[in-house]
Design a protein around this motif. Structure first.
Motif, PDB file in Angstrom:
ATOM      1  N   GLN A  20       0.836  -1.193   0.000  1.00  0.00           N
ATOM      2  CA  GLN A  20       0.000   0.000   0.000  1.00  0.00           C
ATOM      3  C   GLN A  20       0.876   1.250   0.000  1.00  0.00           C
ATOM      4  OE1 GLN A  20      -2.396  -2.287   2.855  1.00  0.00           O
ATOM      5  NE2 GLN A  20      -3.890  -0.626   2.584  1.00  0.00           N
ATOM      6  N   SER A  21       0.242   2.365  -0.298  1.00  0.00           N
ATOM      7  CA  SER A  21       1.000   3.616  -0.356  1.00  0.00           C
ATOM      8  C   SER A  21       1.229   4.172   1.040  1.00  0.00           C
ATOM      9  CB  SER A  21       0.243   4.644  -1.196  1.00  0.00           C
ATOM     10  OG  SER A  21       0.246   4.241  -2.537  1.00  0.00           O
ATOM     11  N   VAL A  22       2.473   4.397   1.378  1.00  0.00           N
ATOM     12  CA  VAL A  22       2.826   4.965   2.679  1.00  0.00           C
ATOM     13  C   VAL A  22       3.885   6.052   2.491  1.00  0.00           C
ATOM     14  CG1 VAL A  22       2.347   2.788   3.883  1.00  0.00           C
ATOM     15  CG2 VAL A  22       4.684   3.280   3.133  1.00  0.00           C
ATOM     16  N   LEU A  23       3.997   6.888   3.520  1.00  0.00           N
ATOM     17  CA  LEU A  23       5.025   7.933   3.524  1.00  0.00           C
ATOM     18  C   LEU A  23       5.955   7.689   4.708  1.00  0.00           C
ATOM     19  CD1 LEU A  23       6.355  10.744   3.037  1.00  0.00           C
ATOM     20  CD2 LEU A  23       4.451  11.749   4.315  1.00  0.00           C
TER      21      LEU A  23
ATOM     22  N   GLY B  25       6.107  -0.198   7.493  1.00  0.00           N
ATOM     23  CA  GLY B  25       4.763   0.377   7.402  1.00  0.00           C
ATOM     24  C   GLY B  25       3.839  -0.451   6.511  1.00  0.00           C
ATOM     25  N   GLN B  26       4.355  -0.887   5.389  1.00  0.00           N
ATOM     26  CA  GLN B  26       3.525  -1.687   4.474  1.00  0.00           C
ATOM     27  C   GLN B  26       3.163  -3.018   5.118  1.00  0.00           C
ATOM     28  OE1 GLN B  26       5.962  -1.811   0.890  1.00  0.00           O
ATOM     29  NE2 GLN B  26       4.648  -0.267  -0.067  1.00  0.00           N
ATOM     30  N   ASN B  27       4.128  -3.590   5.822  1.00  0.00           N
ATOM     31  CA  ASN B  27       3.877  -4.855   6.500  1.00  0.00           C
ATOM     32  C   ASN B  27       2.788  -4.690   7.568  1.00  0.00           C
ATOM     33  OD1 ASN B  27       4.983  -7.694   7.040  1.00  0.00           O
ATOM     34  ND2 ASN B  27       4.926  -6.754   9.075  1.00  0.00           N
ATOM     35  N   TYR B  28       2.849  -3.577   8.265  1.00  0.00           N
ATOM     36  CA  TYR B  28       1.868  -3.258   9.308  1.00  0.00           C
ATOM     37  C   TYR B  28       0.460  -3.150   8.708  1.00  0.00           C
ATOM     38  CZ  TYR B  28      -0.427  -0.083  12.678  1.00  0.00           C
ATOM     39  OH  TYR B  28      -1.294   0.523  13.552  1.00  0.00           O
ATOM     40  N   LEU B  29       0.360  -2.497   7.552  1.00  0.00           N
ATOM     41  CA  LEU B  29      -0.955  -2.353   6.914  1.00  0.00           C
ATOM     42  C   LEU B  29      -1.489  -3.697   6.404  1.00  0.00           C
ATOM     43  CD1 LEU B  29      -0.665   0.971   4.855  1.00  0.00           C
ATOM     44  CD2 LEU B  29      -1.838   0.596   7.029  1.00  0.00           C
TER      45      LEU B  29
ATOM     46  N   GLU C 269      -1.451   6.147   2.988  1.00  0.00           N
ATOM     47  CA  GLU C 269      -2.463   5.747   3.981  1.00  0.00           C
ATOM     48  C   GLU C 269      -1.884   5.716   5.379  1.00  0.00           C
ATOM     49  OE1 GLU C 269      -4.350   2.018   2.769  1.00  0.00           O
ATOM     50  OE2 GLU C 269      -3.782   2.562   0.720  1.00  0.00           O
ATOM     51  N   LEU C 270      -0.556   5.861   5.449  1.00  0.00           N
ATOM     52  CA  LEU C 270       0.106   5.752   6.743  1.00  0.00           C
ATOM     53  C   LEU C 270       1.382   6.591   6.680  1.00  0.00           C
ATOM     54  CD1 LEU C 270       0.141   3.970   9.465  1.00  0.00           C
ATOM     55  CD2 LEU C 270       1.729   2.483   8.236  1.00  0.00           C
ATOM     56  N   ILE C 271       1.702   7.261   7.789  1.00  0.00           N
ATOM     57  CA  ILE C 271       2.998   7.946   7.865  1.00  0.00           C
ATOM     58  C   ILE C 271       3.859   7.206   8.883  1.00  0.00           C
ATOM     59  CG2 ILE C 271       4.236  10.080   8.385  1.00  0.00           C
ATOM     60  CD1 ILE C 271       1.800  11.662   7.656  1.00  0.00           C
ATOM     61  N   ILE C 272       5.074   6.879   8.498  1.00  0.00           N
ATOM     62  CA  ILE C 272       5.983   6.181   9.401  1.00  0.00           C
ATOM     63  C   ILE C 272       7.074   7.161   9.815  1.00  0.00           C
ATOM     64  CG2 ILE C 272       7.474   4.190   9.708  1.00  0.00           C
ATOM     65  CD1 ILE C 272       5.323   4.131   6.702  1.00  0.00           C
ATOM     66  N   HIS C 273       7.323   7.223  11.115  1.00  0.00           N
ATOM     67  CA  HIS C 273       8.333   8.158  11.610  1.00  0.00           C
ATOM     68  C   HIS C 273       9.244   7.455  12.598  1.00  0.00           C
ATOM     69  CE1 HIS C 273       6.357   8.500  15.559  1.00  0.00           C
ATOM     70  NE2 HIS C 273       5.225   8.410  14.888  1.00  0.00           N
TER      71      HIS C 273
ATOM     72  N   SER D  69       5.705   5.157  -1.274  1.00  0.00           N
ATOM     73  CA  SER D  69       5.551   3.916  -2.029  1.00  0.00           C
ATOM     74  C   SER D  69       4.248   3.906  -2.813  1.00  0.00           C
ATOM     75  CB  SER D  69       5.586   2.716  -1.086  1.00  0.00           C
ATOM     76  OG  SER D  69       4.505   2.775  -0.185  1.00  0.00           O
ATOM     77  N   LYS D  70       4.293   3.139  -3.901  1.00  0.00           N
ATOM     78  CA  LYS D  70       3.104   2.959  -4.721  1.00  0.00           C
ATOM     79  C   LYS D  70       3.254   1.608  -5.404  1.00  0.00           C
ATOM     80  CE  LYS D  70       0.442   5.362  -8.268  1.00  0.00           C
ATOM     81  NZ  LYS D  70       0.367   6.533  -9.143  1.00  0.00           N
ATOM     82  N   ASP D  71       2.320   0.728  -5.208  1.00  0.00           N
ATOM     83  CA  ASP D  71       2.388  -0.630  -5.753  1.00  0.00           C
ATOM     84  C   ASP D  71       3.714  -1.299  -5.364  1.00  0.00           C
ATOM     85  OD1 ASP D  71      -0.098  -0.147  -6.841  1.00  0.00           O
ATOM     86  OD2 ASP D  71       0.733   0.669  -8.695  1.00  0.00           O
ATOM     87  N   GLU D  72       4.506  -1.707  -6.380  1.00  0.00           N
ATOM     88  CA  GLU D  72       5.754  -2.402  -6.053  1.00  0.00           C
ATOM     89  C   GLU D  72       6.940  -1.435  -6.043  1.00  0.00           C
ATOM     90  OE1 GLU D  72       4.246  -2.395  -8.891  1.00  0.00           O
ATOM     91  OE2 GLU D  72       5.790  -2.080 -10.409  1.00  0.00           O
TER      92      GLU D  72
END
Ligand code: ZN
Ligand code: ZN
Ligand code: FE
Length: 751
Positions: free
Chosen positions: A397-400, A745-749, A452-456, A413-416
């Motif tokens: 998923q898309s994350v920042l 972050g992607q793993n978390y989603l 969809e998520l911000i990781i800090h 991120s976007k797709d792969e």
């Protein structure tokens, strides 16, 4: 007769891809067409089976230098009665899925034209084509078309327009295409901004440089400050005004031959210098070179790059073959990009300005790489690389990811695909923080990403953390060294849990202390802290980092208490105030950092007591070992406390002090320390392998920029049967953590 439709994805627009397809299809004798769609470039080809197969294989093997094909989908479709192969012009929305190429160095064809006095672009500083020139730094918006770049102010002349329209021309759809009649121009001003009349500003610039003047030169991703590299007075003046007294300065040299006068260059380094990314390569200096001694004082490496814009080639084609080219900024502020901003911020730094009127929309510093263990590894991944995404094996998923605080890089991120930004710098200063926000907005916009998520980072005081907390998007805090581990896993396509040896400067731990010498077992979903250095007080907190002797004193005090041994290096030091601070436990946070251990050991061994740039003590201490491990080697002790192995400081410092008492010099001490660390790290890894059955090891963290430690440990672990994974695509320092944050972050989603 067959007809196939190919849908090609990747970096396939603005890089000469459609003309390439056109020539290839015609060469093979296929009919059909090529066109852009929002799903990628589509090609319809019609011919017999061998012809189609030849097309499909040459599509990959002969693709243009700036393109990257990620996927090709094929379907058979009914034949049609085309009589030739054509390029169908783009429709609206055609560039939606486009990936934007990084900025790349001048190509050989353009270089030949630049120095051909019969060419209409002879000595034109902005010559470029579909295979070279600016991209990312001039893009304001998508689609990637001239009106959305900083070339919009320069309507094409008739001749340039004809090139732009001609599929057989090297400048077909080259958005930055320009010539002396229609394109950007250069001029010179003095430090106050007053224009200096000159018919040939480039030659005038060379003259001024030869005279020893400091020039602020507007380039591709920002301004450089340039001086003649053979002029020690000019270099000294540059250092004084820039407030950079010892940190090595990068050089730009005319060509490989000129570079070989200054440094040793192996074949990989040579290929990297000549590559389209044209980064700064840290190479081993040769003795007695003609360049000024104050370019990299006390450092056995020189940062070298080759000219990468036409302007650089012109500047280095005459009297000068080596220039100091350092980012134009005060200490850690971001590089200057705008004319007015430059005149304002740099007027005290530069004597003259070589300006031009092609705006830089997004700054991008020079990238820096270094060869270690036979691989070229990035230390700063910026110009030439960003915004080329890293391609993962699975979509997410898309994350920042907002990165850390120092050497900040953000990730989206976007797709792969994972897009890592160019080097943003140290967020502590306002300009860098503004640049950080602008870069986030820009990358989201040009790649159409809605996170969809911000990781800090977990550090509550990092400006990136605070920025993240100001947003209404869901948040995830990630431990700094977990991000380092996940980053190295991601670029090596690892999913299964690994042993992470993370040797670093500073990172906020889950227990509120500062971590940085960690053995973690984990993956993207979590980690356990299995082994670490015994935490030591840092007197004065982060301020102590500038004074390694204070750190050395603290470690000494911890081990010997009031019975401090006499350390020759501390002979004239005022140690009492620091000891008082330690005894009263005032402002002395605990750290298990390996970087701080290096500072302490270097200072105690007679190395750097005060530093002028980041990691200077550790770098010089490593160099003292002359790239050799000692035969004298200790295995540092550890104790197991509730299942965690703690490498005790007593064993390290007592061993060190006894060698100092024996009169060992810094060379011997450094060789001993490096060899002992390698020993101890591999021993601690053995313990974890026995416990967990895991034999995959990742190495990450800023300390692994230490060549001697990195290469020796890698070799030792591989010999012991481990599968060891290291960084080759993103930096091992904090410039790489955004990648790990994205993966976590992607793993978390996903869960
Ligand atoms: Zn070119
Ligand atoms: Zn023109
Ligand atoms: Fe770090």
């Amino acid at each position: 007769m067959l007809r196939r439709r190919l849908t090609i994805n990747g970096i396939v627009q603005g890089v000469g891809f459609r003309p390439f397809i056109y020539s290839l299809a015609r060469d093979i004798g296929l009919v059909g067409s090529v066109y852009n769609t929002s799903d990628g470039v589509k090609v319809e080809v019609q011919g017999n089976l061998p012809q189609l197969e030849q097309f499909e294989s040459r599509l990959h093997s002969e693709a243009p230098p700036l393109s990257t094909i990620i996927s090709v989908e094929m379907e058979d479709i009914p034949t049609r009665d085309d009589s030739e192969f054509t390029i169908v012009s783009s429709h609206d929305n055609a560039s939606v899925s486009t990936l934007i190429s990084p900025d790349v160095a001048l190509c050989d064809d353009c270089k030949a034209e630049l120095f051909d006095n019969k060419d209409r672009r002879y000595r034109y500083p902005f010559i470029n084509c579909t295979n070279c020139g600016p991209r990312y730094t001039i893009i304001e918006d998508i689609p990637y078309d001239r009106p959305f770049t900083s070339m919009k102010h320069f309507p094409l002349c008739e001749t340039c327009h004809a090139e732009y329209q001609n599929p057989q021309d090297r400048r077909f759809h080259a958005q930055p295409n320009a010539c002396p009649a229609c394109g950007p121009q250069v001029w010179i001003t003095d430090h106050s901004g007053k224009k200096i009349e000159s018919t040939d500003p480039v030659s005038k610039t060379i003259e001024l440089l030869v005279e020893g003047k400091i020039l602020a030169i507007k380039g591709l991703g920002g301004f450089h400050l340039a001086v003649d590299a053979t002029n020690a007075d000019a270099v000294a003046r540059l250092r004084l005004t820039k407030g950079r007294d010892e940190k090595p300065l990068a050089l730009m040299v005319r060509d490989i031959d000129a570079a070989q006068q200054l440094v040793d260059i192996n074949p990989d380094e040579r290929a990297t210098l000549l590559s389209i990314q044209a980064p700064i390569v840290l190479c081993t200096s040769k003795e007695n070179t003609k360049t000024a001694q104050n370019i990299a004082p006390g450092n056995d490496r020189l940062g070298i790059m080759l000219p990468y814009t036409p302007l650089h080639h012109l500047l280095l084609s005459e009297k000068l073959d080596t220039l100091v080219m350092t980012s134009a900024n005060f200490s850690e502020e971001p590089i200057c990009i705008d004319n007015d901003e430059a005149l304002d911020r740099l007027s005290g730094l530069a004597d003259y300005f070589l300006l031009h009127n092609r705006d830089i929309y997004l700054r991008s510093d020079d990238s820096v790489v270094m060869e270690m263990s036979g691989e070229i590894r990035p230390l700063r991944r910026s110009r030439g690389f960003a915004p080329r995404p890293l391609f993962m094996q699975k979509k997410g998923q898309s994350v920042l990811a907002v990165g850390g605080e120092l050497k900040n890089v953000i990730g989206l991120s976007k797709d792969e695909k994972i897009f890592l930004s160019q080097h943003i710098g140290d967020l502590e200063n306002l300009e860098a923080f503004e640049f950080f926000q602008m870069t986030i907005d820009h990358i989201q916009q040009i790649f159409e990403i809605e996170p969809e998520l911000i990781i800090h980072d977990l550090h509550p005081e990092y400006l990136s953390t605070k920025w993240a907390k100001d947003h209404s998007i869901p948040l995830l805090g990630v431990q700094h060294h977990h991000a380092h581990l996940a980053s190295c896993m991601a670029e090596n396509n690892l999913d299964e849990p690994v042993i992470g040896i993370i040797m670093d400067g500073t990172g906020y731990g889950t227990d509120g202390t500062i971590w940085g010498g960690e053995f973690l077992i984990g993956d993207a979903s979590g980690f356990e802290r299995k082994t670490h250095f015994e935490p030591m007080p840092l007197p004065g907190g982060e301020a102590a980092i500038k004074s390694p002797w204070r750190i050395g004193l603290s470690y000494l005090h911890h081990v010997f208490g009031n019975n401090l041994p006499k350390i020759p290096a501390f002979k004239d030091r005022e140690i009492q105030p620091i000891l008082k601070m330690l005894e009263a436990n005032i402002n002395s946070p605990l750290t298990s950092s390996c970087g701080r251990l290096f500072d302490a050991v270097a200072a105690l061994s007679g190395g750097r007591q005060e530093i002028r740039y980041e990691a200077q003590a550790a770098i010089e201490f490593m160099q003292a070992a002359r790239n050799e491990l000692g035969t004298d080697s200790s295995l540092f002790e550890s104790s197991n406390i509730n299942g965690t192995n703690i490498i005790t400081m007593n064993s390290i410092i007592e061993n060190l002090v006894s060698r100092i008492r024996d009169g060992k010099d810094q060379v011997k001490l450094s060789q001993w320390f490096h060899s002992s660390l390698v020993n101890t790290f591999s021993h601690m890894t053995d313990i974890l392998r026995e416990e967990s059955g895991i034999d995959r090891v990742v190495l990450s963290g800023g300390v692994f920029q230490n060549r001697l430690l990195f290469e020796s440990l890698l070799e030792k672990l591989e010999t012991a049967g481990y599968k060891v994974y290291t960084h080759k695509q993103v930096p091992t320092n904090d410039g790489g953590i955004a990648l790990g944050q994205v993966i976590i972050g992607q793993n978390y989603l996903r869960k």
